[in-house]
Design a protein around this motif. Structure first.
Motif, PDB file in Angstrom:
ATOM      1  N   LEU A 174     -82.265  46.788  28.049  1.00 31.72           N
ATOM      2  CA  LEU A 174     -82.892  46.251  26.843  1.00 31.72           C
ATOM      3  C   LEU A 174     -83.956  47.201  26.305  1.00 31.72           C
ATOM      4  N   GLU A 175     -84.721  47.809  27.203  1.00 32.90           N
ATOM      5  CA  GLU A 175     -85.743  48.770  26.777  1.00 32.90           C
ATOM      6  C   GLU A 175     -85.121  49.991  26.109  1.00 32.90           C
ATOM      7  N   LEU A 176     -83.888  50.318  26.512  1.00 39.50           N
ATOM      8  CA  LEU A 176     -83.214  51.495  25.954  1.00 39.50           C
ATOM      9  C   LEU A 176     -82.317  51.157  24.766  1.00 39.50           C
ATOM     10  N   GLY A 177     -82.405  49.924  24.281  1.00 39.16           N
ATOM     11  CA  GLY A 177     -81.714  49.579  23.036  1.00 39.16           C
ATOM     12  C   GLY A 177     -80.396  48.859  23.168  1.00 39.16           C
ATOM     13  N   LEU A 178     -79.954  48.572  24.386  1.00 40.75           N
ATOM     14  CA  LEU A 178     -78.720  47.815  24.553  1.00 40.75           C
ATOM     15  C   LEU A 178     -78.996  46.327  24.361  1.00 40.75           C
ATOM     16  N   LYS A 179     -77.954  45.578  24.010  1.00 39.46           N
ATOM     17  CA  LYS A 179     -78.101  44.145  23.770  1.00 39.46           C
ATOM     18  C   LYS A 179     -77.519  43.363  24.947  1.00 39.46           C
ATOM     19  N   GLN A 180     -78.225  42.310  25.329  1.00 41.68           N
ATOM     20  CA  GLN A 180     -77.793  41.512  26.469  1.00 41.68           C
ATOM     21  C   GLN A 180     -76.608  40.621  26.095  1.00 41.68           C
ATOM     22  N   SER A 181     -75.692  40.468  27.023  1.00 40.81           N
ATOM     23  CA  SER A 181     -74.523  39.612  26.820  1.00 40.81           C
ATOM     24  C   SER A 181     -74.126  38.987  28.147  1.00 40.81           C
ATOM     25  N   ALA A 182     -73.795  37.690  28.102  1.00 44.05           N
ATOM     26  CA  ALA A 182     -73.373  36.982  29.316  1.00 44.05           C
ATOM     27  C   ALA A 182     -72.003  37.425  29.779  1.00 44.05           C
ATOM     28  N   ASN A 183     -71.259  38.120  28.916  1.00 44.00           N
ATOM     29  CA  ASN A 183     -69.904  38.558  29.266  1.00 44.00           C
ATOM     30  C   ASN A 183     -69.884  39.864  30.066  1.00 44.00           C
ATOM     31  N   ILE A 184     -71.045  40.460  30.251  1.00 42.70           N
ATOM     32  CA  ILE A 184     -71.114  41.746  30.940  1.00 42.70           C
ATOM     33  C   ILE A 184     -71.549  41.517  32.382  1.00 42.70           C
ATOM     34  N   ASP A 185     -70.730  41.942  33.341  1.00 37.45           N
ATOM     35  CA  ASP A 185     -71.094  41.775  34.746  1.00 37.45           C
ATOM     36  C   ASP A 185     -71.831  43.024  35.252  1.00 37.45           C
ATOM     37  N   GLY A 186     -72.185  43.014  36.533  1.00 40.15           N
ATOM     38  CA  GLY A 186     -72.966  44.096  37.109  1.00 40.15           C
ATOM     39  C   GLY A 186     -72.333  45.470  36.977  1.00 40.15           C
ATOM     40  N   PRO A 187     -71.067  45.645  37.386  1.00 44.96           N
ATOM     41  CA  PRO A 187     -70.426  46.966  37.257  1.00 44.96           C
ATOM     42  C   PRO A 187     -70.329  47.436  35.802  1.00 44.96           C
ATOM     43  N   GLN A 188     -70.023  46.513  34.890  1.00 45.56           N
ATOM     44  CA  GLN A 188     -69.937  46.884  33.471  1.00 45.56           C
ATOM     45  C   GLN A 188     -71.309  47.321  32.948  1.00 45.56           C
TER      46      GLN A 188
END
Length: 294
Positions: A92-106
């Motif tokens: 998030l600090e680097l500009g990515l957006k959070q999503s519940a569809n993204i797991d740890g490896p992704q």
């Protein structure tokens, strides 16, 4: 309160880290030089430790404030996070957006791509972690693995840990030997000596708009002695002493006001609740004696 009475434009001894009141004392100046040199060389891990109240958060904020344009900064003031929470906080600090569809490896893949993208843009990614002694064990290990990401020329992520001495004790254990070996630069903030406490007080008073010395010599000695040279305790005692001086209509703060502030402050209360006046007289003699006589 006492601002108008003492001719101040703002309160000089607040507890909130305020870079406007940053005093470039030797210990902070040396720490900043270590940070700047280490970051310029692209080192993966840098560590700054110090006792509670020695100015780690203020130093961190000063570094944030003076960061060059090519730095991509991520700041974590509360690191009590799981490994996944840490990765999301960095993302998030680097500009990515959070999503519940993204797991740890992704998420790990997305972070690596973002770090590679920033590197291609000649950005230097620096993660600043305050209160790093609160990092859980598995999160410290996840942090170490994140710093494995690198190009042939440099690390994709640099980490600066600001923590209390407990951090050093934790890192000294066998389980953190790999992380410990990654720390190429470290610095330990020292407490202030008597002369530095006097400079510290005067510098903050000048920022607040006061040029004269408000504290009498014995009051200065007591502020240093009972604060143990810890800037936060210096602030607390000086603030309370100024309030007491204002209540009595004094133009300068004396030993009595500092002593009352000491008795009212839990972390600096002396074991005996009476003032050793004989000792005070000896201190007064010591203060004015030429160097080398005593």
């Amino acid at each position: 309160m006492y601002l108008q009475h003492f001719g101040m434009q703002q309160a000089p001894f607040g507890l909130t880290p305020n870079t406007a009141f940053y005093v470039d004392l030797p210990t902070h100046q040396q720490a900043m030089e270590v940070l700047q040199v280490a970051l310029a060389q692209g080192e993966g891990f840098i560590k700054v430790t110090g006792e509670v109240g020695t100015g780690k958060t203020l130093l961190c904020r000063k570094l944030l404030q003076e960061a060059p344009a090519h730095w991509a900064l991520a700041y974590l003031p509360d690191p009590n996070l799981s490994p996944l929470e840490l990765k999301w906080a960095l993302a998030l600090e680097l500009g990515l957006k959070q999503s519940a569809n993204i797991d740890g490896p992704q998420l790990a893949q997305l972070l690596q791509r973002q770090l590679m993208l920033l590197a291609s843009q000649q950005k230097q990614v620096v993660l600043l972690i305050d209160e790093a002694q609160a990092l859980p064990d598995d999160t410290l290990e996840a942090l170490r693995l994140l710093t494995n990401l690198e190009t042939e020329q440099r690390k994709l992520l640099q980490v600066v840990l600001f923590g209390q001495p407990e951090l050093d004790r934790r890192l000294a254990s066998y389980q953190f030997r790999q992380l410990r070996q990654r720390i190429s630069f470290s610095y330990q903030l020292a407490v202030l000596n008597r002369a530095q406490v006097q400079c510290y007080l005067q510098a903050r008073l000048q920022v607040a708009g006061v040029s004269k010395q408000l504290f009498q010599p014995l009051a200065l000695w007591a502020l240093w002695h009972y604060s143990r040279g810890i800037p936060r305790l210096v602030n607390i005692l000086a603030h309370k002493a100024l309030m007491l001086g204002y209540g009595k209509g004094l133009a300068r703060i004396g030993l009595s006001q500092v002593w009352q502030a000491v008795l009212d402050t839990e972390d600096v209360k002396p074991a005996l609740h009476w003032w050793p006046w004989l000792a005070a007289m000896l201190v007064l003699v010591w203060w004015w004696m030429p160097p080398g006589v005593i």
